[in-house]
Design a protein around this motif. Structure first.
Motif, PDB file in Angstrom:
ATOM      1  N   SER A   1       0.821  -1.210   0.000  1.00  0.00           N
ATOM      2  CA  SER A   1       0.000   0.000   0.000  1.00  0.00           C
ATOM      3  C   SER A   1       0.851   1.255   0.000  1.00  0.00           C
ATOM      4  CB  SER A   1      -0.924   0.019   1.208  1.00  0.00           C
ATOM      5  OG  SER A   1      -2.057  -0.735   0.929  1.00  0.00           O
ATOM      6  N   ARG A   2       0.303   2.299  -0.635  1.00  0.00           N
ATOM      7  CA  ARG A   2       1.019   3.573  -0.699  1.00  0.00           C
ATOM      8  C   ARG A   2       0.731   4.400   0.544  1.00  0.00           C
ATOM      9  NH1 ARG A   2      -1.976   5.068  -6.053  1.00  0.00           N
ATOM     10  NH2 ARG A   2      -3.567   4.061  -4.798  1.00  0.00           N
ATOM     11  N   GLY A   3       1.706   5.204   0.921  1.00  0.00           N
ATOM     12  CA  GLY A   3       1.476   6.195   1.967  1.00  0.00           C
ATOM     13  C   GLY A   3       1.245   5.642   3.360  1.00  0.00           C
ATOM     14  N   VAL A   4       1.725   4.427   3.634  1.00  0.00           N
ATOM     15  CA  VAL A   4       1.537   3.847   4.970  1.00  0.00           C
ATOM     16  C   VAL A   4       2.680   4.295   5.873  1.00  0.00           C
ATOM     17  CG1 VAL A   4       1.405   1.696   6.285  1.00  0.00           C
ATOM     18  CG2 VAL A   4       0.312   1.837   4.045  1.00  0.00           C
ATOM     19  N   ASP A   5       2.340   4.870   7.012  1.00  0.00           N
ATOM     20  CA  ASP A   5       3.360   5.325   7.963  1.00  0.00           C
ATOM     21  C   ASP A   5       4.162   4.131   8.487  1.00  0.00           C
ATOM     22  OD1 ASP A   5       4.713   7.155   9.688  1.00  0.00           O
ATOM     23  OD2 ASP A   5       3.416   6.534  11.338  1.00  0.00           O
ATOM     24  N   ARG A   6       5.477   4.290   8.586  1.00  0.00           N
ATOM     25  CA  ARG A   6       6.403   3.277   9.136  1.00  0.00           C
ATOM     26  C   ARG A   6       6.425   1.967   8.325  1.00  0.00           C
ATOM     27  NH1 ARG A   6       7.917   5.256  14.324  1.00  0.00           N
ATOM     28  NH2 ARG A   6       9.742   3.905  14.008  1.00  0.00           N
ATOM     29  N   ILE A   7       6.071   2.036   7.049  1.00  0.00           N
ATOM     30  CA  ILE A   7       6.005   0.818   6.231  1.00  0.00           C
ATOM     31  C   ILE A   7       7.368   0.121   6.152  1.00  0.00           C
ATOM     32  CG2 ILE A   7       6.331   2.048   4.004  1.00  0.00           C
ATOM     33  CD1 ILE A   7       4.017  -0.956   4.368  1.00  0.00           C
ATOM     34  N   VAL A   8       8.433   0.914   6.078  1.00  0.00           N
ATOM     35  CA  VAL A   8       9.769   0.309   5.979  1.00  0.00           C
ATOM     36  C   VAL A   8      10.126  -0.392   7.291  1.00  0.00           C
ATOM     37  CG1 VAL A   8      12.219   0.732   5.512  1.00  0.00           C
ATOM     38  CG2 VAL A   8      10.483   2.036   4.272  1.00  0.00           C
ATOM     39  N   ASP A   9       9.879   0.281   8.416  1.00  0.00           N
ATOM     40  CA  ASP A   9      10.158  -0.326   9.731  1.00  0.00           C
ATOM     41  C   ASP A   9       9.292  -1.568   9.948  1.00  0.00           C
ATOM     42  OD1 ASP A   9      11.886   1.737  10.261  1.00  0.00           O
ATOM     43  OD2 ASP A   9      10.354   2.985  11.180  1.00  0.00           O
ATOM     44  N   MET A  10       8.037  -1.452   9.555  1.00  0.00           N
ATOM     45  CA  MET A  10       7.105  -2.572   9.739  1.00  0.00           C
ATOM     46  C   MET A  10       7.618  -3.801   8.979  1.00  0.00           C
ATOM     47  SD  MET A  10       2.979  -2.457   9.118  1.00  0.00           S
ATOM     48  CE  MET A  10       2.715  -0.757   9.431  1.00  0.00           C
ATOM     49  N   THR A  11       8.068  -3.563   7.743  1.00  0.00           N
ATOM     50  CA  THR A  11       8.565  -4.669   6.910  1.00  0.00           C
ATOM     51  C   THR A  11       9.884  -5.203   7.462  1.00  0.00           C
ATOM     52  OG1 THR A  11       7.560  -3.495   5.028  1.00  0.00           O
ATOM     53  CG2 THR A  11       9.005  -5.340   4.511  1.00  0.00           C
ATOM     54  N   ALA A  12      10.820  -4.301   7.767  1.00  0.00           N
ATOM     55  CA  ALA A  12      12.154  -4.712   8.230  1.00  0.00           C
ATOM     56  C   ALA A  12      12.077  -5.490   9.555  1.00  0.00           C
ATOM     57  CB  ALA A  12      13.056  -3.491   8.375  1.00  0.00           C
TER      58      ALA A  12
ATOM     59  N   GLN B   1       5.855  -2.832 -10.301  1.00  0.00           N
ATOM     60  CA  GLN B   1       5.456  -3.042  -8.906  1.00  0.00           C
ATOM     61  C   GLN B   1       6.668  -3.028  -7.976  1.00  0.00           C
ATOM     62  OE1 GLN B   1       2.412  -6.023  -8.219  1.00  0.00           O
ATOM     63  NE2 GLN B   1       0.996  -4.638  -9.229  1.00  0.00           N
ATOM     64  N   LYS B   2       7.781  -3.554  -8.465  1.00  0.00           N
ATOM     65  CA  LYS B   2       9.000  -3.514  -7.647  1.00  0.00           C
ATOM     66  C   LYS B   2       9.429  -2.051  -7.463  1.00  0.00           C
ATOM     67  CE  LYS B   2      13.576  -5.489  -7.061  1.00  0.00           C
ATOM     68  NZ  LYS B   2      14.760  -6.097  -7.640  1.00  0.00           N
ATOM     69  N   ALA B   3       9.297  -1.279  -8.548  1.00  0.00           N
ATOM     70  CA  ALA B   3       9.665   0.140  -8.496  1.00  0.00           C
ATOM     71  C   ALA B   3       8.768   0.905  -7.517  1.00  0.00           C
ATOM     72  CB  ALA B   3       9.577   0.766  -9.888  1.00  0.00           C
ATOM     73  N   VAL B   4       7.474   0.557  -7.464  1.00  0.00           N
ATOM     74  CA  VAL B   4       6.564   1.213  -6.521  1.00  0.00           C
ATOM     75  C   VAL B   4       7.033   0.950  -5.089  1.00  0.00           C
ATOM     76  CG1 VAL B   4       4.216   1.244  -5.561  1.00  0.00           C
ATOM     77  CG2 VAL B   4       4.524   1.221  -8.023  1.00  0.00           C
ATOM     78  N   LEU B   5       7.396  -0.301  -4.798  1.00  0.00           N
ATOM     79  CA  LEU B   5       7.896  -0.639  -3.457  1.00  0.00           C
ATOM     80  C   LEU B   5       9.146   0.166  -3.132  1.00  0.00           C
ATOM     81  CD1 LEU B   5       7.689  -4.485  -2.783  1.00  0.00           C
ATOM     82  CD2 LEU B   5       6.210  -2.677  -1.953  1.00  0.00           C
ATOM     83  N   GLU B   6      10.061   0.226  -4.097  1.00  0.00           N
ATOM     84  CA  GLU B   6      11.320   0.953  -3.855  1.00  0.00           C
ATOM     85  C   GLU B   6      11.050   2.433  -3.623  1.00  0.00           C
ATOM     86  OE1 GLU B   6      13.639  -0.450  -7.160  1.00  0.00           O
ATOM     87  OE2 GLU B   6      14.216  -2.285  -6.086  1.00  0.00           O
ATOM     88  N   HIS B   7      10.065   2.953  -4.350  1.00  0.00           N
ATOM     89  CA  HIS B   7       9.679   4.348  -4.186  1.00  0.00           C
ATOM     90  C   HIS B   7       9.142   4.587  -2.762  1.00  0.00           C
ATOM     91  CE1 HIS B   7       8.351   8.310  -5.362  1.00  0.00           C
ATOM     92  NE2 HIS B   7       7.131   8.051  -4.910  1.00  0.00           N
ATOM     93  N   LEU B   8       8.518   3.563  -2.188  1.00  0.00           N
ATOM     94  CA  LEU B   8       8.009   3.668  -0.813  1.00  0.00           C
ATOM     95  C   LEU B   8       9.130   3.494   0.212  1.00  0.00           C
ATOM     96  CD1 LEU B   8       4.795   1.406  -1.127  1.00  0.00           C
ATOM     97  CD2 LEU B   8       4.884   3.880  -1.217  1.00  0.00           C
ATOM     98  N   GLY B   9      10.335   3.191  -0.281  1.00  0.00           N
ATOM     99  CA  GLY B   9      11.471   2.989   0.625  1.00  0.00           C
ATOM    100  C   GLY B   9      11.702   1.531   0.956  1.00  0.00           C
ATOM    101  N   VAL B  10      10.820   0.644   0.453  1.00  0.00           N
ATOM    102  CA  VAL B  10      10.978  -0.788   0.724  1.00  0.00           C
ATOM    103  C   VAL B  10      11.931  -1.367  -0.327  1.00  0.00           C
ATOM    104  CG1 VAL B  10       9.767  -3.002   1.003  1.00  0.00           C
ATOM    105  CG2 VAL B  10       8.658  -0.884   1.712  1.00  0.00           C
ATOM    106  N   THR B  11      13.241  -1.181  -0.077  1.00  0.00           N
ATOM    107  CA  THR B  11      14.260  -1.739  -0.972  1.00  0.00           C
ATOM    108  C   THR B  11      14.842  -2.984  -0.311  1.00  0.00           C
ATOM    109  OG1 THR B  11      16.006  -0.459   0.085  1.00  0.00           O
ATOM    110  CG2 THR B  11      14.901   0.581  -1.784  1.00  0.00           C
ATOM    111  N   GLU B  12      15.527  -3.804  -1.097  1.00  0.00           N
ATOM    112  CA  GLU B  12      16.113  -5.038  -0.554  1.00  0.00           C
ATOM    113  C   GLU B  12      17.110  -4.709   0.556  1.00  0.00           C
ATOM    114  OE1 GLU B  12      17.439  -7.409  -3.907  1.00  0.00           O
ATOM    115  OE2 GLU B  12      15.357  -7.884  -4.440  1.00  0.00           O
ATOM    116  N   GLU B  13      17.845  -3.592   0.393  1.00  0.00           N
ATOM    117  CA  GLU B  13      18.834  -3.197   1.410  1.00  0.00           C
ATOM    118  C   GLU B  13      18.132  -2.727   2.693  1.00  0.00           C
ATOM    119  OE1 GLU B  13      19.839  -3.331  -2.416  1.00  0.00           O
ATOM    120  OE2 GLU B  13      18.829  -1.487  -1.799  1.00  0.00           O
ATOM    121  N   ALA B  14      17.090  -1.926   2.524  1.00  0.00           N
ATOM    122  CA  ALA B  14      16.420  -1.323   3.700  1.00  0.00           C
ATOM    123  C   ALA B  14      15.741  -2.372   4.572  1.00  0.00           C
ATOM    124  CB  ALA B  14      15.411  -0.270   3.257  1.00  0.00           C
TER     125      ALA B  14
END
Length: 423
Positions: A60-71, A101-114
């Protein structure tokens, strides 16, 4: 003087006052601790076995703390000996391509490194079954082959339908994991049946696929996480209904029951999928959702730069400006309606030459006896409503409302020589 200017020349413009709207800003201060406590429940830990390949659905787009939640979810699974990877789950977004779709995730900050996990993106799906009415139910092929699936999403009200479950975990399972084909199947019969189809599809997928648990957040009026919850499949429906109620309570809103004219300075896809959030304007793209103020007439004046010409939502308004229409990319706007099947918001509203004429036209048509008593509310966009402008006739109401406070004295509207708002 043109015929429209002649018709509108005697329509008075009200004096305005700046007003602050106060919302509940309670949020989780230590997000990491809150999510870790939820993940470390025995009923969640026991779903994970060492060596399991686990697909984490994110999207989902615009979710607060999405990167932390995933990591944090990745870390939790790795500590239990599992091998987590990320699967983009966003229906048809990202141009409905694997790379997109991979690009959308990366744009949200959800990259393989993060997030410290591989992203495996594909639009291939498998059919897991059919609903009694014949609608097919699909699931991401890569996720379907994993030993387990974990779903991450924020729970919030939808903009086009109402039900006990709207946007959240079950929608992520049915439409997100279903990719383009799942999104299309779920939208096929329209938003009228979405409240039934989303849970029905999700339940079928949960019965046939190894869904281990879901991580859900609810945000406050300032889009910050106010609650996080981790739930097993048998808890998902019941808990999501409760989270949905909380999300509706915390939703930002305009504290007015009836507005003669709502003026919105800008709309765009970066503000809301609908250009402006219907939960705030009270104007919905379908008849299957409701809530918010009763707005007699609505005017939208411009597009955000970020929307890149996509004017989806302009048709939900009654009036707009030539400036907005000149910026409109019709192909991008119409593609939106062709995917969602809701095309009223992509029509062009009655178009006036500038802001001043647009507002006068809206006042003239808002069915009030005395134009000087117009109840007018002006906002920048539906994301920024902590500071708004209201007309003189609403000032007494503002002074008595516990969530509202006037910030200035009354002042006249100011326009430049083109007839557009100054500042």
């Amino acid at each position: 003087m043109g015929i429209l200017e002649e018709l509108l020349k005697d329509i008075p413009l009200p004096k305005m006052v700046k007003v602050r709207q106060n919302f509940d800003a309670t949020k989780i201060e230590d997000f990491e601790a809150a999510l870790s406590a939820e993940l470390n429940q025995e009923k969640i830990r026991s779903t994970v076995k060492p060596g399991m390949e686990i697909a984490i659905a994110v999207g989902s787009r615009g979710v607060d703390r999405i990167v932390d939640m995933t990591a944090l979810t990745v870390k939790f699974l790795k500590e239990l000996g599992a091998k987590p990877f990320i699967v983009p789950s966003m229906g048809s977004h990202g141009g409905a391509t694997a790379e997109g779709q991979k690009a959308v995730l990366e744009h949200l900050g959800v990259t393989e490194e993060a997030v410290n996990a591989e992203i495996r993106s594909s639009m291939e799906v498998i059919k897991v079954g059919e609903l009694p009415n014949g609608l097919p139910v699909y699931v991401d092929k890569i996720a379907s082959k994993a030993d387990g699936i974990v779903v991450l999403n924020r729970v919030k009200p939808h903009t086009a339908f109402r039900g006990p479950v709207e946007s959240g975990v079950m929608k992520m399972i049915s439409i997100g994991l279903g990719k383009q084909k799942g999104a299309e199947a779920c939208h096929q019969l329209g938003f009228k049946y979405m409240a039934e189809h989303v849970p029905a599809m999700a339940k079928m997928i949960m019965a046939k696929m190894p869904i281990l648990f879901a991580v859900a957040s609810v945000e406050n009026a300032f889009d910050k996480v106010a609650k996080v919850s981790v739930m097993t499949p048998d808890e998902i429906e019941e808990k999501e209904i409760e989270l949905q109620k909380l999300a509706k309570q915390l939703l930002p809103k305009l504290f007015f029951d009836q507005i003669d004219l709502l003026v919105i300075d800008e709309i765009g896809k970066n503000i809301s999928g609908d250009g402006m959030d219907p939960n705030i304007t009270g104007r919905y793209p379908t008849p299957y959702a409701h809530g918010g103020p009763e707005v007699t007439k609505m005017a939208v004046l411009d597009l955000t730069k970020e929307t890149e010409g996509n004017a989806n939502g302009v048709g939900t308004a009654d009036f707009t400006t030539q400036r907005l229409v000149d910026k409109m990319d019709r192909e991008a706007t119409y593609a939106n309606g062709l995917t969602s099947t809701v095309v009223a918001p992509t029509k062009i509203a009655t178009t006036l030459a500038n802001d001043r004429l647009c507002i006068k036209a809206a006042i003239k048509t808002c069915n009030i006896f005395d134009f000087t008593k117009v109840k007018l509310v002006r906002i920048k966009n539906t994301l920024e409503i902590s500071e708004i402008e209201v007309s003189e006739n609403l000032l007494d109401y503002v002074k008595e409302h516990p969530n509202l406070e006037p910030l200035t004295e009354l002042y006249e509207m100011e326009f430049d020589e083109e007839g557009n708002y100054k500042g």
